[in-house]
Design an enzyme around this catalytic site. Sequence first.
Site, PDB file in Angstrom:
ATOM      1  N   LYS A  12       0.857  -1.201   0.000  1.00 27.50           N
ATOM      2  CA  LYS A  12       0.000   0.000   0.000  1.00 27.50           C
ATOM      3  C   LYS A  12       0.883   1.237   0.000  1.00 27.50           C
ATOM      4  CE  LYS A  12       0.862   1.318   4.523  1.00 27.50           C
ATOM      5  NZ  LYS A  12       1.642   2.491   4.911  1.00 27.50           N
ATOM      6  N   PRO A  95       9.998  -4.421   0.989  1.00 30.83           N
ATOM      7  CA  PRO A  95      10.943  -4.078   2.047  1.00 30.83           C
ATOM      8  C   PRO A  95      10.221  -4.069   3.400  1.00 30.83           C
ATOM      9  CG  PRO A  95      10.429  -2.153   0.675  1.00 30.83           C
ATOM     10  CD  PRO A  95       9.803  -3.331   0.016  1.00 30.83           C
ATOM     11  N   MET A  96      10.869  -4.631   4.420  1.00 26.81           N
ATOM     12  CA  MET A  96      10.214  -4.723   5.729  1.00 26.81           C
ATOM     13  C   MET A  96      10.395  -3.434   6.517  1.00 26.81           C
ATOM     14  SD  MET A  96      10.700  -8.730   6.662  1.00 26.81           S
ATOM     15  CE  MET A  96      11.264  -8.371   8.238  1.00 26.81           C
ATOM     16  N   GLY A  98       9.095  -0.616   5.836  1.00 22.99           N
ATOM     17  CA  GLY A  98       9.394   0.452   4.872  1.00 22.99           C
ATOM     18  C   GLY A  98       8.246   1.405   4.628  1.00 22.99           C
ATOM     19  N   GLY A 102       3.952  -4.262   4.270  1.00 23.06           N
ATOM     20  CA  GLY A 102       4.113  -5.689   3.971  1.00 23.06           C
ATOM     21  C   GLY A 102       3.637  -6.623   5.077  1.00 23.06           C
ATOM     22  N   ASP A 137      -2.988  -1.114  10.357  1.00 22.95           N
ATOM     23  CA  ASP A 137      -3.248  -1.135   8.913  1.00 22.95           C
ATOM     24  C   ASP A 137      -3.860  -2.455   8.424  1.00 22.95           C
ATOM     25  OD1 ASP A 137      -2.163   1.353   8.900  1.00 22.95           O
ATOM     26  OD2 ASP A 137      -0.287   0.789   7.925  1.00 22.95           O
TER      27      ASP A 137
HETATM   28  C1  LIG Z   1       1.163   5.382  10.523  1.00 17.99           C
HETATM   29  C2  LIG Z   1       1.212   4.167   9.607  1.00 17.99           C
HETATM   30  C3  LIG Z   1       0.426   4.530   8.328  1.00 17.99           C
HETATM   31  O1  LIG Z   1       0.272   3.492   7.463  1.00 17.99           O
HETATM   32  O2  LIG Z   1       2.580   3.948   9.314  1.00 17.99           O
HETATM   33  P1  LIG Z   1       3.425   2.760   8.604  1.00 17.99           P
HETATM   34  O3  LIG Z   1       3.627   1.663   9.630  1.00 17.99           O
HETATM   35  O4  LIG Z   1       2.639   2.302   7.438  1.00 17.99           O
HETATM   36  O5  LIG Z   1       4.731   3.380   8.231  1.00 17.99           O
HETATM   37  C4  LIG Z   1       0.566   2.973  10.302  1.00 17.99           C
HETATM   38  O6  LIG Z   1      -0.820   3.210  10.537  1.00 17.99           O
HETATM   39  C5  LIG Z   1       1.209   2.574  11.599  1.00 17.99           C
HETATM   40  O7  LIG Z   1       0.579   1.387  12.009  1.00 17.99           O
HETATM   41  P2  LIG Z   1       1.379   0.182  12.662  1.00 17.99           P
HETATM   42  O8  LIG Z   1       2.593  -0.102  11.797  1.00 17.99           O
HETATM   43  O9  LIG Z   1       0.441  -0.913  12.951  1.00 17.99           O
HETATM   44  O10 LIG Z   1       1.863   0.874  13.938  1.00 17.99           O
HETATM   45  P3  LIG Z   1       2.336   0.176  15.269  1.00 17.99           P
HETATM   46  O11 LIG Z   1       3.419  -0.782  14.978  1.00 17.99           O
HETATM   47  O12 LIG Z   1       1.121  -0.255  16.017  1.00 17.99           O
HETATM   48  O13 LIG Z   1       2.914   1.488  15.984  1.00 17.99           O
HETATM   49  C6  LIG Z   1       4.173   1.601  16.540  1.00 17.99           C
HETATM   50  C7  LIG Z   1       4.104   2.768  17.490  1.00 17.99           C
HETATM   51  O14 LIG Z   1       3.857   4.003  16.781  1.00 17.99           O
HETATM   52  C8  LIG Z   1       2.984   4.845  17.515  1.00 17.99           C
HETATM   53  N1  LIG Z   1       1.768   5.130  16.731  1.00 17.99           N
HETATM   54  C9  LIG Z   1       1.374   4.311  15.715  1.00 17.99           C
HETATM   55  C10 LIG Z   1       0.230   4.597  14.989  1.00 17.99           C
HETATM   56  C11 LIG Z   1      -0.516   5.747  15.329  1.00 17.99           C
HETATM   57  N2  LIG Z   1      -1.627   6.077  14.652  1.00 17.99           N
HETATM   58  N3  LIG Z   1      -0.114   6.547  16.339  1.00 17.99           N
HETATM   59  C12 LIG Z   1       1.015   6.256  17.040  1.00 17.99           C
HETATM   60  O15 LIG Z   1       1.387   6.994  17.956  1.00 17.99           O
HETATM   61  C13 LIG Z   1       2.671   4.119  18.799  1.00 17.99           C
HETATM   62  O16 LIG Z   1       3.579   4.567  19.778  1.00 17.99           O
HETATM   63  C14 LIG Z   1       2.965   2.668  18.490  1.00 17.99           C
HETATM   64  O17 LIG Z   1       3.351   1.951  19.623  1.00 17.99           O
HETATM   65  N1  LIG Z   2       5.299 -11.341   7.795  1.00 16.79           N
HETATM   66  C1  LIG Z   2       5.936 -10.194   8.084  1.00 16.79           C
HETATM   67  N2  LIG Z   2       6.383  -9.401   7.102  1.00 16.79           N
HETATM   68  C2  LIG Z   2       7.011  -8.224   7.379  1.00 16.79           C
HETATM   69  N3  LIG Z   2       7.266  -7.781   8.607  1.00 16.79           N
HETATM   70  C3  LIG Z   2       6.851  -8.535   9.642  1.00 16.79           C
HETATM   71  C4  LIG Z   2       6.168  -9.763   9.422  1.00 16.79           C
HETATM   72  N4  LIG Z   2       5.878 -10.265  10.617  1.00 16.79           N
HETATM   73  C5  LIG Z   2       6.345  -9.405  11.533  1.00 16.79           C
HETATM   74  N5  LIG Z   2       6.944  -8.365  10.969  1.00 16.79           N
HETATM   75  C6  LIG Z   2       7.546  -7.208  11.686  1.00 16.79           C
HETATM   76  O1  LIG Z   2       6.736  -6.052  11.440  1.00 16.79           O
HETATM   77  C7  LIG Z   2       7.549  -4.909  11.156  1.00 16.79           C
HETATM   78  C8  LIG Z   2       6.784  -3.925  10.277  1.00 16.79           C
HETATM   79  O2  LIG Z   2       6.593  -4.544   9.051  1.00 16.79           O
HETATM   80  P1  LIG Z   2       5.896  -3.894   7.771  1.00 16.79           P
HETATM   81  O3  LIG Z   2       4.416  -4.041   7.836  1.00 16.79           O
HETATM   82  O4  LIG Z   2       6.556  -4.466   6.576  1.00 16.79           O
HETATM   83  O5  LIG Z   2       6.277  -2.357   7.919  1.00 16.79           O
HETATM   84  P2  LIG Z   2       5.521  -1.052   7.503  1.00 16.79           P
HETATM   85  O6  LIG Z   2       4.178  -1.036   8.203  1.00 16.79           O
HETATM   86  O7  LIG Z   2       6.430   0.056   7.953  1.00 16.79           O
HETATM   87  O8  LIG Z   2       5.403  -1.125   6.023  1.00 16.79           O
HETATM   88  C9  LIG Z   2       8.809  -5.494  10.529  1.00 16.79           C
HETATM   89  O9  LIG Z   2       9.920  -4.672  10.720  1.00 16.79           O
HETATM   90  C10 LIG Z   2       8.959  -6.849  11.224  1.00 16.79           C
HETATM   91  O10 LIG Z   2       9.737  -6.721  12.396  1.00 16.79           O
END
Ligand SMILES: C[C@@](CO)(OP(=O)(O)O)[C@H](O)COP(=O)(O)OP(=O)(O)OC[C@H]1O[C@@H](n2ccc(N)nc2=O)[C@H](O)[C@@H]1O
Ligand SMILES: Nc1ncnc2c1ncn2[C@@H]1O[C@H](COP(=O)(O)OP(=O)(O)O)[C@@H](O)[C@H]1O
Length: 284
Positions: A12, A95-96, A98, A102, A137
């Site tokens: 996405k 990419p993980m 990223g 993913g 997400d």
């Molecule tokens: C902000 C987004 C947009 O797509 O970034 P990416 O992960 O795709 O880069 C996502 O919703 C990310 O969702 P997700 O990847 O599930 O986030 P988490 O691992 O739950 O969040 C890691 C940490 O970031 C902070 N966090 C995350 C999402 C949010 N809306 N507010 C926050 O403050 C929280 O401290 C959380 O503990």
């Molecule tokens: N099947 C999986 N594929 C990718 N990452 C994974 C998976 N299972 C656990 N993870 C963990 O989740 C983290 C976030 O992954 P990812 O969703 O690819 O990142 P982002 O939401 O930033 O695009 C990774 O760095 C990894 O430690």
Amino acid sequence: MTERFSFPSPAKLNLFLYITSKRADGYHELQTLFQFLDFGDDIEIEISQDPEIVLTEILENVPVEQNLIYRAAKLLQQQTACSLGAKIRLTKRLPMGGGVGGGSSNAATILVALNQLWQTGLSLEQLAEIGLSLGADVPIFVRGFAAFAEGVGEKLTQCNPVEKWYLVLKPDVSISTALIFQHPDLPRNTPKRSLSELLSTNWANDCEKVVRDHYSEVDDLLAWLVQYAPSRLTGTGACVFAEFDSKEEALNVFDQKPKHIQGFVAKGQNISPLHQKLNLFPNA
Ligand SMILES: C[C@@](CO)(OP(=O)(O)O)[C@H](O)COP(=O)(O)OP(=O)(O)OC[C@H]1O[C@@H](n2ccc(N)nc2=O)[C@H](O)[C@@H]1O
Ligand SMILES: Nc1ncnc2c1ncn2[C@@H]1O[C@H](COP(=O)(O)OP(=O)(O)O)[C@@H](O)[C@H]1O
């Protein structure tokens, strides 16, 4: 021989991302536009009669019990009291960590695919609810339509942004989502706007300045990309993307990218390639 089924697990992009407030629990409220790409990982599944969940590929730095594929399969098994298991093979292309989702996408593909193969009969809405406990997400990938997301990503409005061609590049750096959200300089009070207002403005990502200020690899790559086309950060990075009207234009810039930078060209998709393949017709 047991039959093996193959499912796409697409990437996405966050076409825009605004942070509108910080909640008492520390999470941030967002207004963001998600669109899928016709590029991603592939997941092959064989059903087994015993309840074991076996992953044939090991991801670097991710113990099996923490792999979102394993966790999603276990969660569905528990929630539906299913006695079947699965052998799962992942072909990782994304990419993980990223910002292209993913891990969340893998979890969603597993929930949707195993729900079909195990015949556990949950609706996409029920699967999205289960998915939310695995990551903010995951519901977007389960529901399968391009969406304007609010809250922490759980309030979804179906949307049809133009399906452009994108060049996605991964700077050679890893960025923690948690660290970006903790950063004191992150803008947290962008005024909430209606979707129609947002769709008619130039799009941006509120995380971009902080990320560019701290990661020169991202800053340099965006400075280079923006010479060719409008370019932004996706999610909290590290990936950046540039948008084009044609595949040829995107491939032309891809061919000129620095050799050490990984990347791909893909087309935006308002229906997830997973749902297209399974003939699921997602709606809000
Ligand atoms: C902000 C987004 C947009 O797509 O970034 P990416 O992960 O795709 O880069 C996502 O919703 C990310 O969702 P997700 O990847 O599930 O986030 P988490 O691992 O739950 O969040 C890691 C940490 O970031 C902070 N966090 C995350 C999402 C949010 N809306 N507010 C926050 O403050 C929280 O401290 C959380 O503990
Ligand atoms: N099947 C999986 N594929 C990718 N990452 C994974 C998976 N299972 C656990 N993870 C963990 O989740 C983290 C976030 O992954 P990812 O969703 O690819 O990142 P982002 O939401 O930033 O695009 C990774 O760095 C990894 O430690």
